[in-house]
Write an enzyme that holds these catalytic residues in place. Structure first.
Site, short mmCIF file in Angstrom:
data_model
loop_
_atom_site.label_atom_id
_atom_site.label_comp_id
_atom_site.label_asym_id
_atom_site.label_seq_id
_atom_site.Cartn_x
_atom_site.Cartn_y
_atom_site.Cartn_z
N CYS A 115 0.82 -1.23 0.00
CA CYS A 115 0.00 0.00 0.00
C CYS A 115 0.85 1.27 0.00
CB CYS A 115 -0.93 0.00 1.20
SG CYS A 115 -1.85 -1.53 1.34
N HIS A 255 -3.75 6.64 3.01
CA HIS A 255 -4.09 5.37 2.34
C HIS A 255 -5.46 4.93 2.86
CE1 HIS A 255 -4.26 1.29 1.13
NE2 HIS A 255 -3.98 0.81 2.32
N ASN A 285 -10.12 -1.05 -0.11
CA ASN A 285 -8.67 -0.87 -0.03
C ASN A 285 -8.05 -1.35 -1.34
OD1 ASN A 285 -5.92 -1.18 0.46
ND2 ASN A 285 -6.19 -2.02 2.53
#
Ligand code: UT7
Length: 328
Positions: A115, A255, A285
């Site tokens: 990520c 994020h 996500n």
């Protein structure tokens, strides 16, 4: 040689048309829309069709970023594709994108920092642009995570989605662009989010595939605390390095891992809701793609304005984390 600042000249994003809603997941695993919404903030995520793959979305996002930066693909010196879900093991997805775009002078490669991949990429090209090693750079975060998700594991299948975001960077005037950038890692937490099978340590066999060793495994609860701490600390660090305070932030884009993580980090930093951007309800996500998708959505919606102070922060598998302060 005089140093210059590196700034974002154009952004783009793309994602599959396929949508997986919480109601769809209720039919696959023992979960509820109420649980997913209250624990994560996610209502739906994009899901690639079987014939769709990572570079498809990466190329679409990159073309948009290149067009908005008003450059020609042949002017790109460095092309980074941040991904943990490459098209294939060899060659890099970066090279496949490079050929598709006609970025014929670019060095192209993949960057695996989960990520945090997009912020890792921004940090690297920031140095290259500042030192004159590169004039234009293309940083892409692109993932088709849903092909590594076990749709019998309710602790992971509700979280992840697919998509890509891209940014073209180049020199900008002093005081603008990237003011500070930091990236970090701690491999002691490797097994908190990992896919054990399919590599050289545990090659794919009929048995490993049947037992789902190639799927993502996550200790979400443990990661949660590390994510909040890491993103809070690094945001403070990059803000201090840029000579700024949390009060100076105009737009905070963390994020998109979990709405509760975003809220906890923002609250610790003292950033109120009006200054936070969140799209997790729509995308889930998307790992390395989450920040560049969010950033491009802000550009398209006019949410980020000339001169705004933007803070980006990430946390992901590895574990890895990072922070970037930008003057837009
Ligand atoms: O992208 C960066 C890396 N990833 C992260 O940063 C992820 C961070 N972690 C998270 O977002 C959260 O930990 C999750 C959303 C993954 C899980 O939320 P949680 O509040 O931490 O739940 P939990 O894992 O502590 O589980 C609580 C309960 C458990 O049941 P018991 O043992 O209390 O009976 C789970 O089995 O919730 C259960 N559970 C579910 N129930 C309904 C776990 N997943 C689900 C589900 N639906 N999908």
């Amino acid at each position: 040689m005089a140093t210059v600042n590196a700034g974002i000249l154009g952004t783009g994003h793309a994602y599959p048309t396929g949508i997986l809603t919480n109601a769809d997941l209720e039919k696959l695993v023992e979960t509820t829309d109420e649980w997913i919404t209250s624990r994560t903030g996610i209502k739906q995520r994009r899901k690639a069709a079987p014939e769709e793959y990572t570079s498809l979305f990466a190329v679409r996002a990159a073309r948009q970023a290149i067009e908005r930066a008003r450059i020609d693909p042949s002017e790109i010196d460095v092309l980074i594709c941040a991904t943990v879900t490459p098209d294939q093991i060899l060659p890099s997805t970066g090279c496949l994108i490079q050929a598709e775009l006609g970025a014929n002078k670019a060095a192209a490669f993949d960057l695996a920092a989960a990520c945090s991949g997009f912020l890792y990429g921004l940090t690297l090209v920031n140095s290259m642009i500042r030192t004159g090693q590169c004039r234009y750079a293309l940083v892409i975060g692109a993932e088709v995570l849903t092909k590594y998700v076990d749709y019998t594991d309710r602790s992971t299948c509700v979280i992840f989605g697919d998509g890509a975001g891209a940014a073209v960077l180049g020199a900008v005037e002093e005081g603008r662009g990237i003011l500070s950038a930091r990236i970090r890692s701690d491999g002691r937490f490797a097994e908190q989010l990992y896919a054990p099978g399919g590599g050289t340590r545990m090659g794919s066999t009929t048995e490993t595939l049947a037992s789902g060793q190639h799927f993502f495994k996550m200790k979400g609860n443990e990661l949660f605390k590390v994510a909040v701490r890491s993103m809070t600390d690094i945001s403070r660090e990059v803000l201090a390095e840029a000579g700024k305070a949390a009060d100076d932030i105009d737009l905070f884009i963390p994020h998109q891992a979990n709405q509760r993580i975003t809220d906890a980090v923002a609250s610790k930093l003292g950033v109120d809701e009006a200054r936070i951007y969140s799209n997790i309800s729509q995308h889930g996500n998307t790992s390395s793609a989450s920040i560049p998708i969010a950033l491009d959505e802000c550009v398209e919606a006019g949410r980020v304005k000339d001169g705004d102070l933007v803070v980006l922060t990430s946390f992901g598998g590895g574990v890895t984390w990072g922070g970037v302060v930008l003057r837009w």
